[in-house]
Design a protein around this motif. Sequence first.
Motif, short mmCIF file in Angstrom:
data_model
loop_
_atom_site.label_atom_id
_atom_site.label_comp_id
_atom_site.label_asym_id
_atom_site.label_seq_id
_atom_site.Cartn_x
_atom_site.Cartn_y
_atom_site.Cartn_z
N VAL A 287 0.84 -1.21 0.00
CA VAL A 287 0.00 0.00 0.00
C VAL A 287 0.87 1.25 0.00
N LEU A 288 1.90 1.26 0.84
CA LEU A 288 2.79 2.41 0.93
C LEU A 288 3.48 2.68 -0.41
N TYR A 289 4.01 1.64 -1.04
CA TYR A 289 4.68 1.82 -2.32
C TYR A 289 3.71 2.33 -3.39
N ARG A 290 2.46 1.84 -3.36
CA ARG A 290 1.47 2.32 -4.34
C ARG A 290 1.19 3.80 -4.14
N LEU A 291 1.05 4.22 -2.88
CA LEU A 291 0.77 5.62 -2.60
C LEU A 291 1.93 6.54 -2.99
N THR A 292 3.15 6.01 -2.93
CA THR A 292 4.31 6.81 -3.30
C THR A 292 4.71 6.63 -4.75
N ASP A 296 6.07 -1.05 -9.13
CA ASP A 296 6.76 -2.35 -9.22
C ASP A 296 7.02 -2.93 -7.83
N ALA A 297 7.50 -2.09 -6.92
CA ALA A 297 7.75 -2.56 -5.55
C ALA A 297 6.44 -2.96 -4.88
N SER A 298 5.37 -2.21 -5.17
CA SER A 298 4.07 -2.55 -4.60
C SER A 298 3.61 -3.92 -5.07
N ARG A 299 3.73 -4.16 -6.36
CA ARG A 299 3.32 -5.46 -6.91
C ARG A 299 4.14 -6.59 -6.33
N ASN A 300 5.45 -6.37 -6.20
CA ASN A 300 6.32 -7.41 -5.63
C ASN A 300 5.91 -7.74 -4.20
N SER A 301 5.54 -6.73 -3.42
CA SER A 301 5.14 -6.96 -2.03
C SER A 301 3.87 -7.79 -1.96
N TYR A 302 2.88 -7.43 -2.78
CA TYR A 302 1.62 -8.18 -2.78
C TYR A 302 1.84 -9.62 -3.25
N GLU A 303 2.63 -9.79 -4.29
CA GLU A 303 2.85 -11.14 -4.83
C GLU A 303 3.62 -12.01 -3.84
N ARG A 304 4.56 -11.42 -3.12
CA ARG A 304 5.28 -12.20 -2.11
C ARG A 304 4.34 -12.59 -0.98
N ALA A 305 3.44 -11.67 -0.59
CA ALA A 305 2.46 -12.00 0.45
C ALA A 305 1.58 -13.17 0.01
N LEU A 306 1.16 -13.16 -1.24
CA LEU A 306 0.33 -14.26 -1.75
C LEU A 306 1.10 -15.57 -1.80
N GLN A 307 2.38 -15.50 -2.13
CA GLN A 307 3.20 -16.72 -2.15
C GLN A 307 3.29 -17.36 -0.76
N ILE A 308 3.13 -16.55 0.28
CA ILE A 308 3.18 -17.06 1.65
C ILE A 308 1.80 -17.54 2.09
N THR A 309 0.75 -16.75 1.82
CA THR A 309 -0.56 -17.05 2.40
C THR A 309 -1.30 -18.16 1.67
#
Length: 451
Positions: A287-292, A296-309
């Motif tokens: 969320v923070l990366y998207r707001l700033t 690309d960093a935002s997408r990587n964060s979400y995709e890594r979260a999905l890889q875990i959950t």
Amino acid sequence: LCLLFFFFSSRRRHTRYISVTGVQTCALPILLSGIRSSHGILPCMRIFPLRILVPLVIAASAIFGSVSDSQELEALQTLIDDGRYDEARTLGHELLEAAEAEGDVARSAAILDQIVSAAYGAGDSARPESHELALRAIALKEELLGPGDPGLAVSIHLYAQILAASGDLEGAVAQHRRALEIREQALPADHLDVVQSQGNLADVLSRLARHDEATALFETALASREKVQGPVHVEVGKLLQNMGNNFLRSGDYTRAHDAYERALAIKEETLGADSVSLAYPLISMGVLYRLTGDFDASRNSYERALQITVPSLGPEHPLTLAANNNLANLLNETGDYEAAVPLYERTLAARKKKLGPIHPEVAETHHNLGIANLRLGDYESARTHFNQSLAIWEENLGPEHPRLASSLESMANLEMLSGDVAAAVPLYDGALGPFGWHTANQWYNLRYYGR
């Protein structure tokens, strides 16, 4: 002796209990008493008379029963810790039924707390049953422990979480303050239960945009946790996560980033790189990366979260859905509508199944999916989703709520793009009507097309 062996080898909940002066005892002494009166004194009774045997059996029942109770409650807590909330609630209700049948008030209250905790984790805080169970636990604790006992504060804290998650933030603040006052009066200032109440109250104050109050409480709680638990502890990481959320809401993105980075590092070090707990700071950083503007960093964060959950919790878990929905919003915002649509559809199906077809979060997903379909030129699908979102919001919020304005505007935009100006104008007018000048875009469209 055979009867005694049978008693000690039997599970507590599979044994018939009789309530005697408030103590839960096995039916074995009563059975032995019956044998004695009907058939004379058994040979073993000459060695172990009933006046000795009965207290021994009652004591053994309490000891072995408490071990069994402890193991069952630990198993229930393990399910909650692992995010297996539906299994936890099923087991919890089974244990609660048994505890209530035995008249065990203390155990019933403890199980109620855990069921409420599971409901909160599963995202079911808005359901009336969750509130009823939380209030039952509070009532039992007040009766059992009194109004100033720290054990009561546990149930009050859980009820505050339920209120906050269901949208009653002011009610949550009141309950968190009550729990904090009980703990501050009964416990040392740096006791971890006091620290927990400080952090939870700060989090709700942050959501009410009372950021200065929240920051002061967060800093007090963080200093205590670091003093008691050390700077690299999983609970310090959780607190830093919530502090980051407060900074994010207040627009202090630099301090938010620092808090999230430290929370992520602590959780990786203490729990491992695949721990489900890492998904929380990862989603927040997305969320923070998207707001700033760092998409690309935002997408990587979400995709890594999905890889875990997804492997650990499954595709329908609330944490998985949060990452999934945020990723879909990012793709929608950056113009990758074809990738966004299937993510929204997955979120919509899971939310309908979990929350029911008329939940506000279902309406939100319908609306976002409608926007993605609109931008892809699929006007019929867009119209269907906009109509459904509007109907749900009207039912939940009433026809005068400002949230309806965005839905009416989207429907007006759809009519404009499909060439039906006559249908668009009253929709723009409806968006503006009870809500004032909602957006400059609505004002422009309304003026341009004839008003």
